[in-house]
Design a protein around this motif. Structure first.
Motif, PDB file in Angstrom:
ATOM      1  N   SER B  29       0.832  -1.198   0.000  1.00 47.03           N
ATOM      2  CA  SER B  29       0.000   0.000   0.000  1.00 47.03           C
ATOM      3  C   SER B  29       0.861   1.240   0.000  1.00 47.03           C
ATOM      4  N   VAL B  30       1.902   1.212   0.851  1.00 44.70           N
ATOM      5  CA  VAL B  30       2.786   2.374   0.920  1.00 44.70           C
ATOM      6  C   VAL B  30       3.479   2.579  -0.419  1.00 44.70           C
ATOM      7  N   THR B  35       4.036   5.415  -5.557  1.00 44.37           N
ATOM      8  CA  THR B  35       4.006   5.410  -7.019  1.00 44.37           C
ATOM      9  C   THR B  35       2.761   6.136  -7.511  1.00 44.37           C
ATOM     10  N   GLU B  36       1.694   5.939  -6.771  1.00 44.79           N
ATOM     11  CA  GLU B  36       0.441   6.556  -7.180  1.00 44.79           C
ATOM     12  C   GLU B  36       0.545   8.081  -7.066  1.00 44.79           C
ATOM     13  N   LEU B  37       1.244   8.529  -6.020  1.00 45.93           N
ATOM     14  CA  LEU B  37       1.455   9.963  -5.830  1.00 45.93           C
ATOM     15  C   LEU B  37       2.261  10.523  -6.995  1.00 45.93           C
ATOM     16  N   ASN B  38       3.327   9.777  -7.353  1.00 44.17           N
ATOM     17  CA  ASN B  38       4.152  10.204  -8.491  1.00 44.17           C
ATOM     18  C   ASN B  38       3.326  10.245  -9.763  1.00 44.17           C
ATOM     19  N   ALA B 141      -4.070   9.954  -4.764  1.00 44.14           N
ATOM     20  CA  ALA B 141      -3.095   8.897  -4.465  1.00 44.14           C
ATOM     21  C   ALA B 141      -3.576   8.058  -3.295  1.00 44.14           C
ATOM     22  N   ARG B 142      -4.098   8.729  -2.277  1.00 44.92           N
ATOM     23  CA  ARG B 142      -4.543   8.012  -1.088  1.00 44.92           C
ATOM     24  C   ARG B 142      -5.696   7.078  -1.437  1.00 44.92           C
ATOM     25  N   HIS B 143      -6.567   7.614  -2.235  1.00 45.95           N
ATOM     26  CA  HIS B 143      -7.710   6.815  -2.665  1.00 45.95           C
ATOM     27  C   HIS B 143      -7.240   5.571  -3.407  1.00 45.95           C
ATOM     28  N   SER B 144      -6.336   5.788  -4.327  1.00 44.38           N
ATOM     29  CA  SER B 144      -5.811   4.652  -5.092  1.00 44.38           C
ATOM     30  C   SER B 144      -5.127   3.652  -4.182  1.00 44.38           C
ATOM     31  N   LEU B 147      -7.572   1.760  -2.133  1.00 38.72           N
ATOM     32  CA  LEU B 147      -8.227   0.752  -2.965  1.00 38.72           C
ATOM     33  C   LEU B 147      -7.310  -0.442  -3.182  1.00 38.72           C
ATOM     34  N   SER B 148      -6.070  -0.118  -3.506  1.00 36.12           N
ATOM     35  CA  SER B 148      -5.126  -1.210  -3.785  1.00 36.12           C
ATOM     36  C   SER B 148      -4.865  -2.013  -2.522  1.00 36.12           C
ATOM     37  N   GLY B 149      -4.745  -1.257  -1.384  1.00 40.41           N
ATOM     38  CA  GLY B 149      -4.524  -1.950  -0.109  1.00 40.41           C
ATOM     39  C   GLY B 149      -5.670  -2.882   0.205  1.00 40.41           C
TER      40      GLY B 149
END
Lengths: 129, 541
Positions: B29-30, B35-38, B141-144, B147-149
């Motif tokens: 998740s982290v 990566t999602e933030l980037n 990013a957090r949302h993604s 979700l992924s987590g």
């Protein structure tokens, strides 16, 4: 290119007493497109448009843009209410008449209609990118 | 069976899988968040550029014509996008417009688009700048990441659950069955593990087989050991019984002779019956028990040096009225892990044997009638005396004595009377000599007397005379009969120098016969010149 028009040169003219002899194409453009309202000498400038077929030739050669874009441009500006396009006269004769009578007026006519009553500031060449 | 709280394997496994899964989920998740933030930043940049593309021409017109209304329209339009925090329009002719949302954001790089004249591309007429909404990136990013987590957690959780169920059904449950059965089996019992029908061809099946084989072996070993232990116990009991009840004293000494172990009989054997085994422990055995402790210590030294069993008869200390005073001792050295060098020994009472031996020796050496020494004893004693002489001692005298008239008494009054006479004579002879002297009956009416020490010719003559007188005293053989005897004595004196026993006998014999020849009852002594002087003693009325 759009449909072929008479490839007559267009002359930008001003009052005979104008104390400057010429303008650059850009200076002419800024005046006609409403960017500036004064001549380089600081005098107030009154651009005169005309609704003859010469108009399309004039703007296309001056800005390299089809006249429709110029119309759209003015439509946008007009919508804000802050400015309006130059006053439009029917033909070269009316333009000549007005330029002869107003010291700040600036207009364009077919080069062949140029006479001594007015001063030619610029001969507009077909626009080259 | 003790019931302890069990921690089931599959629970442990589930816990482990859960935590590991959680950890992995958190890590992914982290990572995903980063990566999602980037990606979101990049996306934002692309979107900003697209927005700029959309409004560029209008913005250019606004800048070109210095039209603030169009400019503000453009900026408003831009701010309507979630990703835009702030938009600024500036033109070379002095138009400066800025609009921003009232959110708080850290400063961050925005995108600046240079505006060109709508009629002459080359001319720069101003710029349009957009600052992105940081919150937007973060939220996205957090949302993604969330979700992924969630997604990975659900997947991992499901996988863990499936693994758990499989492990539980195919490993943990059969193993638990085996474990419970094994837990209930006691060592040495007949019970065995039941076969696992579903696991007969895998490791669990093999485990069950191996455990059963092990249980089999264990049971065999156990029963064998049990039998052996019983056997040993019997032997031990027998040995202990022997140790406790034997009449011999058994003991263990340390290197200095102190008692380490004793059996109950020891006290009695060593004439200390009032001391219990406990009281005997720690006492110095040689000093406590023996009349001659040095003999015992010597025995220990011999046993220690030879590493052999040694035996010795030892005399006990004299103690009041206790009758046993001789023991036979067998001693051998042992090396004990606990005490180092030590001695084990057995003692048993041999007082009776010693007494019997003494009496046998006495019988062998003495004449049964008179209790005087017999001939072999006398000759042995004489040989000892002569053999041990160095020549410096005073001389010894040898008397050969023959009774006169004994045959007549024997013939007249019978053997009993004769025996009585012999006993009486023997007593009188003993009275006439010192205790250290030797009086012996050689047989019949012949006696031998040896004066062992400090003998001069005169002393010998005096003794001979005393004897003659004593023997000639009347002897009452019955209430009515009194008899008289005489004695013929031949004297030989060993003059200090080496002289053969035969020679002494011969000299004494010759002297005695000389007395007999000259009428009996007297004594005779050979002189140095070979003459024999006879002194006759008159028999008193």
């Amino acid at each position: 290119m759009a449909m072929p028009v008479a490839q007559a040169d267009v002359a930008v003219i001003a009052h005979i007493k104008s104390n400057f002899s010429s303008l650059t194409a850009k200076q002419v453009q800024d005046i006609f497109m409403g960017r500036t309202r004064i001549f380089p000498n600081g005098k107030f400038a009154l651009p005169i448009d005309q609704s003859s077929p010469l108009r399309a030739e004039f703007y296309e050669e001056l800005t390299g843009r089809p006249v429709e874009q110029i119309n759209a441009y003015w439509a946008r500006i007009m919508f804000t209410g802050q400015a309006s396009p130059p006053q439009r006269l029917p033909d070269d004769e009316a333009v000549l008449q007005t330029v002869r009578e107003n010291e700040g007026a600036i207009g364009y006519i077919d080069k062949t209609r140029v006479d001594g009553t007015i001063r030619v500031l610029l001969l507009v060449q077909p626009w080259k990118p | 069976m003790e019931t302890v709280k069990k921690h089931y394997l599959h629970h442990k496994l589930a816990k482990t899988v859960f935590w590991v899964a959680l950890l992995f989920s958190a890590i992914t998740s982290v990572l995903f968040f980063i990566t999602e933030l980037n990606r979101s930043n990049e996306k934002t940049l692309v979107m900003l550029n697209q927005l700029l593309d959309t409004v560029e021409s209008t913005a250019a017109i606004a800048a070109y014509s210095n039209n603030s209304t169009i400019g503000e329209d453009v900026l408003k339009g831009l701010l309507r996008n979630d990703i835009v925090h702030e938009a600024r329009l500036s033109s070379t002719q002095g138009l400066q417009l800025a609009k921003a949302k009232d959110t708080e954001v850290p400063w961050q790089a925005g995108v600046v688009r240079t505006l060109h004249s709508p009629f002459g591309e080359a001319e720069v007429i101003g710029s349009l700048a957009i600052t992105p909404e940081a919150q937007y990136n973060l939220l996205e990013a957090r949302h993604s990441a969330l979700l992924s987590g969630l997604n990975s957690s659900v997947l991992i959780g499901l996988t863990a659950l499936i693994v758990l169920l499989i492990v539980r059904s195919s490993l943990s449950l059969p193993l638990m069955k085996v474990s419970n059965t094994l837990h209930a089996i006691r060592v040495g019992e007949q019970e065995r593990l039941g076969p696992l029908p579903r696991n007969h061809d895998d490791e669990l099946g093999q485990l069950v087989e191996d455990i059963n084989r092990l249980l089999e072996t264990l049971q065999e070993k156990f029963s064998a050991e049990h039998g052996l232990r019983e056997e040993i116990e019997v032997i031990e009991r027998q040995l202990r019984n022997i140790f406790e009840t034997t009449s011999a004293g058994i003991f263990l000494l340390d290197a200095t002779g102190r008692l380490l172990t004793v059996n109950p009989a020891l006290g009695k054997v060593i004439a200390l019956p009032h001391l219990s085994p406990k009281e005997l422990l720690g006492q110095n055995f040689p000093e406590l028990v023996f009349a001659e402790p040095e003999l015992m210590r010597e025995l220990m030294a011999i046993a220690a040096s030879r590493n052999l069993s040694v035996v010795q008869d030892l005399r006990l200390k004299k103690r009041g009225d206790v009758s046993n005073n001789w023991v036979h001792c067998i001693l051998s050295r042992q090396t004990d892990a606990l005490h180092g060098v030590c001695f084990e020994g057995v003692v048993y009472d041999i007082t009776d044997r010693i007494v019997a031996e003494a009496s046998i020796r006495h019988e062998a050496d003495h004449d049964s009638l008179t209790a005087l020494f017999n001939r072999p004893a006398a000759e042995r004693l004489l040989a000892q005396l002569i053999g041990t002489r160095t020549g410096a001692e005073t001389p010894l005298a040898l008397f050969m004595l023959d009774l006169d008239f004994f045959k007549e008494i024997n013939d007249t009054y019978g053997h009993d009377a004769g025996d009585y006479v012999l006993v009486e004579v023997a007593a009188r002879l003993k009275n006439c000599v010192r205790a250290s002297d030797i009086a012996a009956r050689l047989g019949g009416d012949e006696f031998l007397i040896i004066l062992v020490d400090g003998v001069s010719a005169d002393y010998a003559r005096q003794i001979a005379k005393d004897i003659c007188i004593a023997v000639s005293m009347p002897i009452r053989i019955s209430p009515t009969v009194v008899v008289r005897l005489g004695a013929s004595i031949g004297i030989a004196i060993n003059g200090g120098q080496e002289q053969a026993i035969e020679q002494l006998y011969k000299v004494a014999d010759q002297a005695m016969y000389e007395v007999k020849r000259q009428g009996r009852h007297g004594f005779a002594m050979s002189l140095a010149d070979g003459n024999i002087v006879v002194e006759k003693i008159p028999i008193n009325g």
